[in-house]
Design a protein around this motif. Structure first.
Motif, PDB file in Angstrom:
ATOM      1  N   PHE A   1       0.993  -1.716  -0.325  1.00  0.00           N
ATOM      2  CA  PHE A   1      -0.524   0.239   0.308  1.00  0.00           C
ATOM      3  C   PHE A   1       0.613   1.529  -0.091  1.00  0.00           C
ATOM      4  O   PHE A   1       1.050   2.363  -0.932  1.00  0.00           O
ATOM      5  CB  PHE A   1      -0.769  -0.156   1.283  1.00  0.00           C
ATOM      6  N   TYR A   2       1.703   1.129   0.739  1.00  0.00           N
ATOM      7  CA  TYR A   2       2.774   2.415   1.130  1.00  0.00           C
ATOM      8  C   TYR A   2       3.653   3.170  -0.624  1.00  0.00           C
ATOM      9  O   TYR A   2       2.688   3.695  -0.626  1.00  0.00           O
ATOM     10  CB  TYR A   2       4.429   1.834   2.092  1.00  0.00           C
ATOM     11  N   PHE A   3       4.027   1.745  -1.185  1.00  0.00           N
ATOM     12  CA  PHE A   3       4.315   2.122  -2.922  1.00  0.00           C
ATOM     13  C   PHE A   3       3.477   2.171  -3.542  1.00  0.00           C
ATOM     14  O   PHE A   3       2.644   3.261  -4.566  1.00  0.00           O
ATOM     15  CB  PHE A   3       5.373   0.936  -3.505  1.00  0.00           C
ATOM     16  N   VAL A   4       1.724   1.525  -3.339  1.00  0.00           N
ATOM     17  CA  VAL A   4       0.558   2.385  -4.271  1.00  0.00           C
ATOM     18  C   VAL A   4       0.351   3.807  -3.872  1.00  0.00           C
ATOM     19  O   VAL A   4       0.445   4.392  -4.976  1.00  0.00           O
ATOM     20  CB  VAL A   4      -0.384   0.912  -4.117  1.00  0.00           C
ATOM     21  N   LEU A   5       0.474   4.075  -2.911  1.00  0.00           N
ATOM     22  CA  LEU A   5       0.234   5.182  -2.760  1.00  0.00           C
ATOM     23  C   LEU A   5       1.569   6.257  -3.194  1.00  0.00           C
ATOM     24  O   LEU A   5       1.230   7.628  -3.739  1.00  0.00           O
ATOM     25  CB  LEU A   5      -0.019   5.749  -1.223  1.00  0.00           C
ATOM     26  N   LYS A   6       2.193   5.786  -2.714  1.00  0.00           N
ATOM     27  CA  LYS A   6       3.246   7.136  -2.877  1.00  0.00           C
ATOM     28  C   LYS A   6       3.426   6.836  -4.884  1.00  0.00           C
ATOM     29  O   LYS A   6       3.556   7.397  -5.767  1.00  0.00           O
ATOM     30  CB  LYS A   6       5.287   5.794  -3.189  1.00  0.00           C
ATOM     31  N   ILE A   7       3.083   6.045  -5.764  1.00  0.00           N
ATOM     32  CA  ILE A   7       3.257   5.900  -7.052  1.00  0.00           C
ATOM     33  C   ILE A   7       2.187   7.147  -7.493  1.00  0.00           C
ATOM     34  O   ILE A   7       2.651   7.722  -8.634  1.00  0.00           O
ATOM     35  CB  ILE A   7       3.095   4.461  -7.994  1.00  0.00           C
TER      36      ILE A   7
END
Ligand code: GLU
Length: 555
Positions: free
Chosen positions: A529-535
């Motif tokens: 989820f963290y990377f999803v949000l960052k992207i």
């Protein structure tokens, strides 16, 4: 000219060569000691069967791991069953799986032609000499006559078939045969068996050891050339594998019962016997019972199915290697990143029973392989898949290849790979929400928030998150931020705290994250989820939460 020669000439007036000429034309191959020559001999009847892919993979490996030759021969002697172009299709599909024969009718080679219907002259040369040597004869029996013979045999309760006293045309005088030929009566050519009813026959299979067939074996005068002048499988196998200098005949175990016919022909012709290797047939569990993987009943019998579904080629090949040798999996555990071809196949380790086809295992191996693939390779292969099978996927990749790569690269760490994808056709359903047009479709079809939470609670949670989240921090810091917000709202930081005292909490941090996921991705499960949000980036995250808030306020 003696009468046998006359008969042979009446049947094959244009054939001048002899078996000795063929021996010279197709000499033994000049290969290093121990090198194996194998072949894949498909009939052009449609598509590449999963079982045939297995046979050709294993045959190619046996040849190549010994510095030998693997060739392809198209067996098109059953012209009624032939489907135009399917030979090319089979070669194409083999190629997709990285299996390229060293010789075939497309690439050529010294031992061609590689299509049986173009080898007529070779078969005719051999048959002509067989007739001269009294090893073969023309049979003029009609269907009705053959039926009559069968009826008599049934009545007497004796071995059915065309042999001994029942072989009517074997008893024709040479003059009668010549008259019939001159009269243009239709005929087939039969092998003249010299076996007696009481001797057994045996041979050694590289996989199965010594096999003995009890008598009566091969007393039959089998047909070797049909009315259309083309050979039968049995005869073509013997002639082709001899003159194409196959050392190991690798084929499915369904051919085992025919071996006596083949042995008799090799023996009569004085040809050196190849080593037979009868592979296990691929089976399927159906209602608890084992049966052959069937072209008609099972989609997975065709490799097309796996290509269309986008199973990674390397995963599928790896699965077939597990079927081939029982010690492959052990080797794989020790060498997770090695090329499967670094594993040496052995005949001794091949299973004897039908290999059981296991879709679950293919799935799990494919997930592992896709997880271990580096992002660039994954993107390239996904794109190749998309070009052929998925316009939707192609469109999102074309839109912005770097963005797609970034998504695919989420937690692509070979130490502990994430297993988000099982096949290329899964990609869109796993990550479509990263694209606004797909996200909108999901959003508009409704957000499935846990019914435990009222709309006003969700609104206040999301408003708070929208004002407080930070993405320009490490994953740990981002997570701590989320955790603190969740704890303040009476979500338990750990599942077990919640279990112990459910009355103290309104849910777990997992429930809190699910609310955020739904608000930003319109989905409960996503890659990290963290990377999803960052992207997605701060603005899009805010916009999506905003839209969710409006949606909640209206409901
Ligand atoms: N044409 C045969 C088949 O497709 C080949 C068998 C063999 O490999 O000899 O079954």
């Amino acid at each position: 000219m003696n009468n046998k020669k006359k008969i042979a000439n009446l049947i094959f007036p244009d054939i001048q060569e002899t078996i000795a000429d063929l021996e010279q034309k197709y000499p033994k191959r000049n290969l290093p000691e121990g090198a194996i020559v194998t072949r894949f001999a498909p009939s052009p009847t449609g598509f590449l069967h999963t079982g045939s892919l297995f046979t050709s993979l294993v045959s190619a490996r046996f040849a190549h791991q010994t510095g030998g030759i693997f060739f392809m021969r198209l067996e098109d002697t059953d012209q009624k069953r032939e489907i135009e172009g399917s030979g090319e299709k089979v070669l194409e599909q083999l190629h997709i799986f990285g299996i390229t024969p060293d010789e075939s009718y497309l690439t050529g080679g010294m031992y061609g032609p590689y299509v049986q219907s173009e080898r007529k002259e070779i078969y005719h040369t051999v048959i002509k000499e067989m007739i001269e040597k009294d090893l073969a004869y023309p049979c003029f029996c009609t269907h009705d006559e053959l039926d009559e013979i069968r009826a008599v045999q049934e009545e007497k309760n004796v071995l059915p078939g065309y042999y001994g006293e029942y072989a009517k045309c074997r008893k024709l005088t040479e003059e009668e045969v010549i008259a019939k030929l001159e009269n243009q009566e239709p005929y087939v050519i039969r092998f003249k068996s010299h076996r007696d009813q009481d001797t057994e026959m045996s041979f050694t299979d590289a996989i199965r050891g010594t096999i003995t067939f009890s008598p009566p074996v091969n007393v039959q005068d089998i047909v070797i050339m049909k009315g259309d002048q083309l050979p039968t499988y049995h005869f073509a196998h013997v002639v082709d594998d001899h003159f194409m200098r196959t050392t190991h005949v690798t084929r499915g175990e369904e051919w085992m019962p025919s071996v006596p016919n083949h042995l008799a022909l090799f023996e009569a012709l004085g040809f050196e016997l190849p080593i037979y290797c009868h592979f296990p047939v691929i089976m399927k569990l159906d209602d608890g019972k084992r049966r052959k993987l069937s072209k008609r009943k099972d989609v997975e019998a065709s490799v097309d199915y796996f290509l269309e579904q986008g199973y990674p080629i390397e995963g599928f090949l790896e699965y077939l290697m597990t079927l081939a040798n029982s010690n492959f999996e052990e080797w794989r555990l020790e060498h997770p990143m090695d090329d499967i071809y670094d594993f040496n196949l052995s005949f001794e380790k091949m299973s004897l029973d039908g290999a059981l086809f296991d879709l679950e295992k293919i799935r799990s191996i494919s997930k592992d392989r896709l997880g271990l693939m580096d992002a660039d390779t994954f993107v390239q292969k996904a794109y190749e898949y998309a070009v052929q099978y998925s316009e939707g996927l192609k469109k999102v990749i074309d839109q912005n290849p770097d963005y797609f790569r970034e998504i695919i690269n989420i937690e692509r760490n070979p130490e502990k790979p994430r297993k988000d994808y099982e096949k290329y056709s899964d990609i869109l359903s796993v990550i479509d929400f990263m694209y606004d047009e797909y996200w909108l479709v999901r959003f508009e079809s409704g957000l499935q928030f846990n019914e435990r939470y009222q709309a006003e609670d969700l609104i206040s949670i999301l408003e708070e998150y929208q004002d407080n989240f930070r993405l320009d921090v490490s994953q740990e810091e981002w997570f701590d931020d989320m955790k603190n917000l969740a704890i303040n709202r009476k979500f338990a930081a750990r599942g077990k705290d919640f279990k112990k005292n459910p009355e103290l909490y309104i849910g777990t941090i997992g429930d809190y994250a699910e609310i955020l996921r739904l608000a930003t991705c319109a989905k409960k499960n996503t890659p990290n989820f963290y990377f999803v949000l960052k992207i997605l980036g701060e603005n899009r995250v805010k916009q999506r939460i905003q839209k969710t808030l409006e949606y909640l306020k209206q409901s």
